[in-house]
Scaffold this motif. Structure first.
Motif, mmCIF file in Angstrom:
data_model
loop_
_atom_site.group_PDB
_atom_site.id
_atom_site.type_symbol
_atom_site.label_atom_id
_atom_site.label_comp_id
_atom_site.label_asym_id
_atom_site.label_seq_id
_atom_site.Cartn_x
_atom_site.Cartn_y
_atom_site.Cartn_z
ATOM 1 N N ILE A 296 -2.462 -4.231 -9.956
ATOM 2 C CA ILE A 296 -1.565 -4.121 -8.801
ATOM 3 C C ILE A 296 -1.366 -2.664 -8.414
ATOM 4 O O ILE A 296 -1.135 -1.802 -9.274
ATOM 5 C CB ILE A 296 -0.185 -4.744 -9.104
ATOM 6 N N ALA A 297 -1.445 -2.407 -7.120
ATOM 7 C CA ALA A 297 -1.074 -1.101 -6.564
ATOM 8 C C ALA A 297 -0.017 -1.332 -5.498
ATOM 9 O O ALA A 297 -0.070 -2.320 -4.763
ATOM 10 C CB ALA A 297 -2.288 -0.409 -5.964
ATOM 11 N N LEU A 298 0.944 -0.409 -5.441
ATOM 12 C CA LEU A 298 2.051 -0.533 -4.506
ATOM 13 C C LEU A 298 1.982 0.552 -3.434
ATOM 14 O O LEU A 298 1.582 1.683 -3.706
ATOM 15 C CB LEU A 298 3.389 -0.417 -5.245
ATOM 16 N N ALA A 299 2.368 0.157 -2.233
ATOM 17 C CA ALA A 299 2.478 1.137 -1.148
ATOM 18 C C ALA A 299 3.921 1.111 -0.644
ATOM 19 O O ALA A 299 4.550 0.066 -0.611
ATOM 20 C CB ALA A 299 1.518 0.780 -0.018
ATOM 21 N N PRO A 300 4.455 2.302 -0.334
ATOM 22 C CA PRO A 300 3.766 3.583 -0.172
ATOM 23 C C PRO A 300 3.629 4.418 -1.439
ATOM 24 O O PRO A 300 2.993 5.480 -1.398
ATOM 25 C CB PRO A 300 4.642 4.310 0.843
ATOM 26 N N GLY A 301 4.169 3.991 -2.571
ATOM 27 C CA GLY A 301 4.183 4.842 -3.756
ATOM 28 C C GLY A 301 2.813 5.227 -4.282
ATOM 29 O O GLY A 301 2.580 6.382 -4.652
ATOM 30 N N ASP A 302 1.862 4.287 -4.318
ATOM 31 C CA ASP A 302 0.542 4.565 -4.886
ATOM 32 C C ASP A 302 -0.474 5.018 -3.849
ATOM 33 O O ASP A 302 -1.607 5.364 -4.180
ATOM 34 C CB ASP A 302 -0.002 3.312 -5.596
ATOM 35 N N GLY A 303 -0.104 5.018 -2.587
ATOM 36 C CA GLY A 303 -1.032 5.435 -1.540
ATOM 37 C C GLY A 303 -0.679 4.818 -0.220
ATOM 38 O O GLY A 303 0.039 3.819 -0.160
#
Length: 333
Positions: A296-303
């Motif tokens: 899992i990747a989160l936005a806006p924190g990870d990009g």
């Protein structure tokens, strides 16, 4: 036709001398008969063209009273015979009849009538589509003519629009599972990232099946395809309507999760999916526990770009698979 005959007689009278002998009179009568028959033939030809027109066609005079309506239009638009019991209806009567039977959808009858009359009285060519209550999609074209009249044509474009919708669907969905494909997933992800740039929280889940290869090797590709269809159904059932589940290729899937309030919402979805995949599938009549790993990747924190988020979700997935499978991890710098 009577008007055409009178016109012919008038033209003929202008060319006949005041004093005309018997032979000259006979010749003039013969010429008039030819002109009348020619007018009749032109009228018959016009009627044949109108009745063989590939769509519905109707003609209105300068007072917007109908003077022509072919049978194809009556059939396409389900005009009852009693609509023409007292002759052709006016355009206003026709609009009111259609509005009262729900052809134009919900709303006040007189408002529907007024809007359509206003469109015609602008005396500008127009084209639009409307869907009839029976599901038929009709293309309507209106064209003003010299003298103040109006001609309207109707074409049944239902199959054409359905074919276009089918082609568009095929272009954006996986042929096997009917999930959104990589192209549609990219579009949805791009839209979600645009919202994330303005502060909305969203998550990208990268999913990979843990034991898919043994299914293809042991049961064959047909069994593998059947299993992928079942996987797609199970994933659809785990997400909300506004989330996007996509098949990126092979046994790789991804989810765009929008409208979340905090990181734990993404964790809850990943946990729910993994729990569902602990339940066995049926492969060639045999129970088979497939398993699933998630990154899992989160936005806006990870990009805040699609490529960045996908890459980081893939890195988190690698960590899940190397850590024992059947689990999920968030991206960590």
């Amino acid at each position: 036709m009577a008007m055409a005959s009178r016109g012919a007689v008038g033209a003929l009278e202008a060319s006949v001398p005041a004093r005309l002998g018997t032979a000259g009179l006979a010749e003039a009568i013969g010429r008039m008969a030819q002109l009348v028959e020619h007018s009749r033939e032109r009228i018959r030809l016009l009627e044949a063209v109108i009745e063989n027109f590939p769509g519905g066609v109707s003609l209105f005079d300068q007072d917007l009273n109908m003077v022509i309506c072919n049978q194809r239009q009556r059939t396409l638009l389900d005009y009852p015979d009693d609509l023409f019991a007292n002759g052709y209806p006016s355009m206003e009567m026709l609009f009111r009849f259609n509005a009262e039977r729900g052809e134009y959808g919900p709303g006040e009858v007189e408002l529907h009538v007024a809007r359509r009359l206003a469109l015609v009285r602008q005396r500008e060519a127009h084209v639009y589509e409307r869907t009839r209550p029976n599901g038929t999609i009709v293309e309507v074209r209106g064209m003003p003519i010299d003298g103040g009249g109006f001609v309207t044509t109707y074409f049944d474009v239902t199959e054409q629009r359905r074919d276009q919708a089918t082609i568009a669907h095929m272009a954006h969905h996986d042929a096997l599972t009917d999930l959104p494909n990589r192209m549609l997933f990219s579009d949805r992800l791009h839209s979600a990232v645009a919202l994330a740039r303005r502060g909305a929280l969203m998550a990208v889940h990268y999913l990979d099946l843990d034991k898919f290869k043994p299914v293809n090797d042991g049961f064959g590709h047909k069994a593998g395809d059947r299993l992928l269809i079942d996987v797609a159904a199970r994933l659809r059932g785990a997400v909300r309507d506004h989330d996007t589940v996509a098949r990126l290729g092979g046994d790789e899937f991804a989810i765009v999760q929008t409208g979340i309030a905090e990181k734990t919402d993404a964790a809850a979805l990943a946990s729910r999916i993994i729990d569902r995949f602990r339940e066995p599938f049926t492969v060639a009549g045999t129970p088979f526990v497939l398993g699933l790993s998630v990154g899992i990747a989160l936005a806006p924190g990870d990009g805040v770009t699609s490529d960045d988020l996908l890459q980081k979700a893939d890195m988190a997935l690698y960590r899940s698979k190397s850590g024992g499978r059947g689990t999920f991890h968030f991206f960590e710098a």
